[in-house]
Design an enzyme around this catalytic site. Structure first.
Site, PDB file in Angstrom:
ATOM      1  N   THR A  13       0.832  -1.214   0.000  1.00  0.00           N
ATOM      2  CA  THR A  13       0.000   0.000   0.000  1.00  0.00           C
ATOM      3  C   THR A  13       0.865   1.262   0.000  1.00  0.00           C
ATOM      4  O   THR A  13       0.542   2.252  -0.675  1.00  0.00           O
ATOM      5  CB  THR A  13      -0.942   0.000   1.219  1.00  0.00           C
ATOM      6  OG1 THR A  13      -1.847  -1.098   1.114  1.00  0.00           O
ATOM      7  CG2 THR A  13      -1.731   1.297   1.312  1.00  0.00           C
ATOM      8  N   SER A  53      -7.339  -0.627  -6.290  1.00  0.00           N
ATOM      9  CA  SER A  53      -6.853  -0.932  -4.948  1.00  0.00           C
ATOM     10  C   SER A  53      -5.397  -1.337  -5.091  1.00  0.00           C
ATOM     11  O   SER A  53      -4.978  -1.820  -6.152  1.00  0.00           O
ATOM     12  CB  SER A  53      -7.661  -2.077  -4.330  1.00  0.00           C
ATOM     13  OG  SER A  53      -6.987  -2.650  -3.231  1.00  0.00           O
ATOM     14  N   THR A  54      -4.629  -1.169  -4.033  1.00  0.00           N
ATOM     15  CA  THR A  54      -3.268  -1.721  -4.046  1.00  0.00           C
ATOM     16  C   THR A  54      -3.308  -3.195  -4.436  1.00  0.00           C
ATOM     17  O   THR A  54      -2.411  -3.703  -5.117  1.00  0.00           O
ATOM     18  CB  THR A  54      -2.621  -1.584  -2.655  1.00  0.00           C
ATOM     19  OG1 THR A  54      -2.504  -0.198  -2.327  1.00  0.00           O
ATOM     20  CG2 THR A  54      -1.240  -2.238  -2.611  1.00  0.00           C
ATOM     21  N   ASN A  55      -4.390  -3.859  -4.041  1.00  0.00           N
ATOM     22  CA  ASN A  55      -4.445  -5.316  -4.166  1.00  0.00           C
ATOM     23  C   ASN A  55      -4.692  -5.818  -5.583  1.00  0.00           C
ATOM     24  O   ASN A  55      -4.519  -7.020  -5.844  1.00  0.00           O
ATOM     25  CB  ASN A  55      -5.506  -5.876  -3.220  1.00  0.00           C
ATOM     26  CG  ASN A  55      -5.276  -5.424  -1.791  1.00  0.00           C
ATOM     27  OD1 ASN A  55      -4.178  -4.974  -1.453  1.00  0.00           O
ATOM     28  ND2 ASN A  55      -6.292  -5.523  -0.965  1.00  0.00           N
ATOM     29  N   THR A  89      35.412 -38.049 -12.567  1.00  0.00           N
ATOM     30  CA  THR A  89      34.218 -38.261 -11.739  1.00  0.00           C
ATOM     31  C   THR A  89      34.657 -38.253 -10.282  1.00  0.00           C
ATOM     32  O   THR A  89      35.660 -38.863  -9.930  1.00  0.00           O
ATOM     33  CB  THR A  89      33.526 -39.597 -12.060  1.00  0.00           C
ATOM     34  OG1 THR A  89      34.452 -40.673 -11.878  1.00  0.00           O
ATOM     35  CG2 THR A  89      33.017 -39.609 -13.498  1.00  0.00           C
ATOM     36  N   LYS A 124      49.618 -12.532  -8.771  1.00  0.00           N
ATOM     37  CA  LYS A 124      48.487 -13.455  -8.599  1.00  0.00           C
ATOM     38  C   LYS A 124      47.246 -12.920  -9.301  1.00  0.00           C
ATOM     39  O   LYS A 124      46.884 -11.754  -9.163  1.00  0.00           O
ATOM     40  CB  LYS A 124      48.186 -13.663  -7.116  1.00  0.00           C
ATOM     41  CG  LYS A 124      47.224 -14.818  -6.818  1.00  0.00           C
ATOM     42  CD  LYS A 124      47.152 -15.057  -5.310  1.00  0.00           C
ATOM     43  CE  LYS A 124      46.416 -16.344  -4.999  1.00  0.00           C
ATOM     44  NZ  LYS A 124      45.007 -16.292  -5.359  1.00  0.00           N
ATOM     45  N   SER A 133      45.714  -9.958  -5.783  1.00  0.00           N
ATOM     46  CA  SER A 133      46.156  -9.913  -4.394  1.00  0.00           C
ATOM     47  C   SER A 133      46.837  -8.596  -4.083  1.00  0.00           C
ATOM     48  O   SER A 133      47.529  -8.018  -4.919  1.00  0.00           O
ATOM     49  CB  SER A 133      47.123 -11.065  -4.107  1.00  0.00           C
ATOM     50  OG  SER A 133      47.663 -10.965  -2.805  1.00  0.00           O
TER      51      SER A 133
END
Length: 467
Positions: free
Chosen positions: A101, A140-142, A187, A324, A318
């Site tokens: 609302t 309505s907001t709804n 795997t 790195k 880094s």
């Protein structure tokens, strides 16, 4: 001395509003009540609500339910807002009580005050254009909020679908580029069987093709709206003519295939559609985490890791270790995906907390869903542009890892038996020799026979490798 404030009144009393503000008393109260963070309501939702208000004003104008002067002022105010001119006037927090609302009232007040200004009046003089009686007429907001959330979600789903399509294409390009490069399949992180590098990227492309299709199709569920249903979906205080015409108008304004629900009460109170959409985003996130981590793992190194994939260097890694470089794009993708999965939990909980004819927790659903759609689209585009498109393969390292593993022995089982193959594998590890070398040394098969059986194009496809 002129005051910098104007006074506005609601059922709780009077309140001072900054004189130049386009928001009003309801917006300010909500801003104070829900002052929990710097996160405001997602502008995609705001703009969708503005489109609903514009559609309503056009419908009332066409039906002579709103004066021509007021209707045109409201419509023009909506257009100004949709151009981004008043973004800072939407001050309510993204997490708020009241089923949205406060957001609806914020939009009503900004539209009303801009319309008043266009008509030559002073902001706050709601006798000219009223936020509720005029801007919110027959609404309505709804019914406004769920309709707007569907519009905003669809508009964000489409670029996500496009981003996924391009990501799938990028993996398919790599599938073709790496089609002739043999590498070690694994795997449970252990040596398994030989495979073509292109096959691995093809499997990734297949996963994203499913994600793309699911996200493309789920838009259908979002097209059903309850606009005109008003507070609980019964349509009280809205004329039949308005209820049916406003849907046609919002279709034209958005260019979306929206349709009025045959049971607006359902759309008003039940949020399962958003749970479904979020669930598909979670499924996509699972694939993104898995695949980005695979790429990160295969690209580890440069000297002490796997190092079979070479990733684009995008930034220093880094503040203490010179030289790195980290796989930051893959890490970003995983973190975005984790956030989407967390949002999915929030959406599921909020949807389940709806009671009777309304869900009071739709602001959490909206904030979480729209955020997930936005950050996924951006992350996927960056993942493709900054990582996938530029991936290369170290063929020598792939070959080295494959030949130093026992993976090749599985292809020989049909010819030498499982027990002898196990013996060769164990001996190869102990003596640090290749499978091929030992098979020839032990005079189990000739070099020519081994070369035929271990042909990369034979051992990476269905069937028994042929002599």
């Amino acid at each position: 001395m002129a005051s910098n404030f104007r006074n506005e009144t609601d059922l709780l009393g009077k309140k001072e509003i900054p004189k130049d503000a386009y928001y009003g008393i309801n917006s300010l109260r909500a801003s104070e009540n829900f002052n929990i963070s710097n996160n405001k309501v997602n502008l995609n939702l705001i703009y969708a609500i503005v489109l609903v208000k514009k559609a309503a004003a056009i419908a009332h104008k066409n039906l002579n339910e709103l004066s021509l002067e007021k209707a045109n002022a409201i419509i023009n105010a909506c257009d100004d807002i949709l151009e981004g001119k008043f973004d800072n006037e939407f001050i309510t927090n993204s997490l708020q009580g009241g089923a949205g609302t406060s957001t609806n009232m914020n939009v009503n007040e900004v539209i009303a005050n801009r319309a008043i200004e266009l008509l030559g009046g002073k902001k706050g003089d709601y006798s000219c254009v009223h936020p509720i009686e005029d801007v919110n007429m027959s609404q309505s907001t709804n019914d406004v909020y769920p309709t707007a959330l569907r519009i905003a979600a669809i508009k964000l789903l489409r670029p996500l679908s496009d981003a996924l399509s391009k990501l799938q294409d990028a993996f398919q390009v790599k599938e073709n580029d790496f089609a002739d490069i043999i590498m070690l399949g694994r795997t449970e992180l252990m040596d398994a069987l030989p495979m073509m590098a292109g096959q691995g990227f093809g499997a990734y492309a297949k996963a994203f093709s499913r994600d793309r299709w699911r996200i493309y199709k789920v838009e259908e569920r979002l097209r059903e709206i309850n606009l005109g249903g008003n507070a609980i979906g019964t349509g009280v205080n809205a004329s039949y003519e308005y209820i049916f015409s406003v849907t046609d108008i919002i279709q034209d304004l958005t260019g979306l295939g929206l349709a009025r629900s045959d049971y607006p009460m359902d759309v008003t109170q039940n949020m399962d559609v958003f749970v479904e959409v979020s669930g598909l985003l979670k499924a996509l996130s699972v694939n993104l985490i898995k695949i980005s981590n695979d790429i990160r793992f295969l690209g580890s190194g440069p000297m002490g890791g796997i190092g079979e994939l070479k990733l684009k260097k995008v930034q220093a890694g880094s503040s203490i270790m010179p030289g790195k470089v980290n796989p930051v794009i893959c890490e970003m993708v995983s973190q975005v995906s984790m956030k989407v999965m967390a949002n999915d939990t929030a959406i599921s909980l909020a949807a389940s907390f709806g009671q009777l004819q309304l869900n009071a927790f739709s602001p959490l659903i909206s904030d979480s869903l729209l955020e997930s759609l936005e950050i996924l689209t951006n992350a996927i585009n960056i993942f493709r542009e900054q990582c996938i498109d530029s991936i290369t393969i170290d063929e020598e390292k792939c070959k080295e890892h494959l030949e130093s593993s026992t993976a090749m022995v599985t292809a020989l089982v049909h010819y030498i038996g499982y027990d002898k193959a196990s013996y060769i594998a164990k001996k190869a590890i102990k003596e640090k020799k290749s499978i091929k070398t030992l098979i020839i040394e032990e005079k189990i098969l000739t070099k020519e026979e081994v070369d035929k059986i271990l042909n990369p194009y034979e051992i990476t496809k269905p069937g028994i490798p042929k002599l």
